[in-house]
Design an enzyme around this catalytic site. Sequence first.
Site, PDB file in Angstrom:
ATOM      1  N   GLY A 178      -6.607   0.573   1.231  1.00  0.00           N
ATOM      2  CA  GLY A 178      -7.918   0.160   0.753  1.00  0.00           C
ATOM      3  C   GLY A 178      -8.598   1.268  -0.036  1.00  0.00           C
ATOM      4  CD  GLU A 179     -10.980   4.605   3.104  1.00  0.00           C
ATOM      5  OE1 GLU A 179      -9.977   4.736   3.826  1.00  0.00           O
ATOM      6  OE2 GLU A 179     -12.102   5.021   3.421  1.00  0.00           O
ATOM      7  CB  ALA A 205       2.714  -1.134   6.238  1.00  0.00           C
ATOM      8  CE  LYS A 206       3.025   6.746   4.237  1.00  0.00           C
ATOM      9  NZ  LYS A 206       3.346   7.856   3.312  1.00  0.00           N
ATOM     10  N   GLY A 207      -1.929   2.045   4.949  1.00  0.00           N
ATOM     11  CA  GLY A 207      -3.147   1.406   4.451  1.00  0.00           C
ATOM     12  C   GLY A 207      -3.416   1.824   3.021  1.00  0.00           C
ATOM     13  CB  SER A 250      -7.036   2.836   4.336  1.00  0.00           C
ATOM     14  OG  SER A 250      -7.839   3.071   3.213  1.00  0.00           O
ATOM     15  NE  ARG A 251      -8.849   0.885  12.900  1.00  0.00           N
ATOM     16  CZ  ARG A 251      -8.806  -0.348  13.434  1.00  0.00           C
ATOM     17  NH1 ARG A 251      -9.416  -1.356  12.850  1.00  0.00           N
ATOM     18  NH2 ARG A 251      -8.139  -0.570  14.543  1.00  0.00           N
ATOM     19  N   GLY A 267      -7.742  -8.519   2.059  1.00  0.00           N
ATOM     20  CA  GLY A 267      -6.603  -9.320   2.514  1.00  0.00           C
ATOM     21  C   GLY A 267      -5.938  -8.788   3.763  1.00  0.00           C
ATOM     22  CB  SER A 268      -6.239  -5.604   5.651  1.00  0.00           C
ATOM     23  OG  SER A 268      -7.621  -5.656   5.935  1.00  0.00           O
TER      24      SER A 268
END
Lengths: 731, 158
Positions: free
Chosen positions: A691-692, A687-689, A493-494, A453-454
Amino acid sequence: MIRSDAEPKARGALEYGTDLEAPGMLWAALVRSPIAHGRIVRMDLSPARKMPGVVAVVGPEDLRTLLPKAALEAERPVFPLDEIRYRGEPVAAVAAETLEQARRAAATIEPEVESLRVDARIEDIFPEWPSPAAAKDPRVVGHVHARFGDVDAKFRSAELVHSETYRTSGVHQVAIEPHACLAEVRNGTFHIRSSTQTPFGLRDDVASILGIPESRLVVEGTWVGGGFGGKGAAFLEPYAVLLAIASGRPVKLSLTFEEEFELGRTTLPSIIRLDTAVHRGRIVARRVRLLLDTGASLPGRDFAVGYSIGFLLGPYRTTAYEIEGFALQTNKPPFGPHRAPFAPQSVFALESHIDGLARRLGVDPIEFRKLHAWREGDRTAYDQPVGPIGLEAGLEAAARTAGEWRAGLPSGHGIGVAAGFWSTGVGAGGEARLWLRPDGLTILEGEREIGNGSVVQGLALVAERVLGLPVEAIRVEYGDTATAPFDSGVFGSRTLGALGQAVEKAARSLANTLATRAGAQTVQLEMKNDRVLVVAGRRRQKLVDLLTPEERAAGGIEAHGKHYGSERKIDASRVVTGTVYPYQDFTAAVHLAEVEVDRETGHVRVVRYAAFQDVGKAVDSASVTGQVEGGVVMGLGTALSEEMLWTPEARLANPGLLDYRLPRIRDVPPIHVEAIEGFAGAGPFGAKGLGEPPIIPVPAAVANAVADATGTRVYELPMTPERVARALKLL
Amino acid sequence: MSDGPLTLTINGKPQQFERVPDAERLLDTLRWRAGLKGTKEGCRTGGCGACTVLVNGEPTLSCLVLSHEVSGENVTTIEGVAAEKVGRIVIRAFAEAGAVQCGYCTPGFVVALAGQLQGDGTPPSVASLLDGLEGNLCRCTGYRAIQKAVVAAREALK
């Protein structure tokens, strides 16, 4: 809020890599090596060329003819130049009118091979723990050694030394969509469509591997049916390009699941040794040693060790330490990124170790972690300042929940905690173009949504927050590498943290331009009757009225945003050998697992789960939940059931879903997800990523819960019933 | 069976295909002859559920069925499911629950669930519906959101 891609995907209306098709298209199949290590003595491609429907066959001998001026990359040969390095390595490729014809023709090519000694396991290279001189072994393809402080003296004077060895296994990303791409030559330019996380990276990779200029390659991403790190670098594309050149027709190449497993570039096994010295209840010195199987090496193997090894020190203040890691070349497929590469494995070892140490000291495991946990301003092992991090807050939240769970805990159950940190890749640069039209906003960028969704949701929400325009009026459009602005891709996660900043800057620049024209300090946008209105104070005017004649003719106003990260510094004097890597944006995750262990079978059932995730600032709470739940369940697979099994000849024994077990819908426990906010990251609005990070602490949390339930520690992943039963001495 | 013509009723429409090889799988006939690519190709070994379609209303893995085996039968793909009430409700429930991430497994889940929810009378229990989804793998969502979608779709059809 419903994601714009959700219903089209659920209806099956979107095109993924496997769906690609072009007029006159041929289907391709790979010829794969039957042995793991050796040389091709002779390979006759002519029988395949005579098979029905075959249009092109390419092998090592054809590269010069197909690409006469190319400077092929030596480190990543398309076909083995000298040695076959792993079983299944492609040695030739076939294109035919149908897939069946291509596969039949590929099966007729039986290379005559000469076998060489196979290194299937770390133990084949180092039966004993290697001495310092072992670094000279040619199979050591990466060596990292760093130290700080008087480690030996601290170990000598310590009250207690805790020493353990952990082992981890190979795990596969298992995206449900296999790799797939389509290549064609148009007017001398190579066009590649591919299910990729990184269109620009893929373009550069293919250019480098085939030795052709980047300007002759155009990459267009499709929707991606799961990436998890496995759809980054070039993989199938060079073969498809070669066959497209040889045949003069578009060529489609996709993998079977057996090939996915046998060729997969993913996490490989490791052996980890941890020694920790404790004095007066505190950790005073650490030794960390890592043997990491990096398979048939590719560039990047140094990174695999040099980056991973920091996670073995963990998010804890370190006064004295010594770390040493070896990347070992075996005859498995190359090591490759898999959601937070090697971090769940590192953290399994470290957090099991810390937990066991706390128990040995008779201290509450959460309190023991809090004693040492990083806070903002602490220094990392390489003397980098730690940024805002929600680690202590996560530990405190976990302690409260653990207390509630402990109160009603049935006998035979156990509770485990684990903490992990991650550095999100906000340093990787990217650009975005915004196009504000009288009827809405378009964000143009280069990569497709891969699922988290990013892109479709995250980037649109960033623009929404800056401009005030409702997200329904914001569309994300995807260009190919010839038309879209550059971006590094979806990894590390970028996306929200880095590309989101480019979108934020472009949106602010739009707002500033419009504010100047409206004679106001700031403006917000809103939609009325499908038209964009510019709101300045109490004044509302149509966007059209603020556009220049040129902009009106062009249909809108454009803004470009760029984000390129700044370099992070570390104290290089602490590094003896090799390369270690600075962190970029700090984030943390603290997890709790409650398990029930079957005392007859060794089966571990996860009863419930809680994840406390440092998000900086949540941009979309539904996406936070989705990422955390997804990461946790993938981590449960790593913890309990997923394991690639290789024979002594380095043949993968379980290349399919029937023998490689993923979590299923009835396996998953209730998962409590809690976002920790207030520790701002580098991304838009802090915000921080994520995903990982949500996968990282999972195997450790489960292992610690198993230890809590049984009093016995399991030292190897995955914790299959057999391993647990052995640990419990049931077998 | 023969390397010959094949008739299938796909999403209610009878369709003829010439010279279909004996060994061709239903998955490939649907995707590459009928052009219905909403049915996704995953593992091709019956392990992932991405290719689920309905054969005479029953959820079926189209990668494990030879096209000639189902000659003359009624096949409903995601495109057909999505055009009907139950399918629309299921799709909406997946979207609202956040059960769609990469979306590659989603059509298979939707078909497998819609297949169980079709027909009159009380829908099966949630536990039974989830049992019916044990053959569908999702790697993105962790299944929690899918479980919510199952509950919501069942409620909406009660």
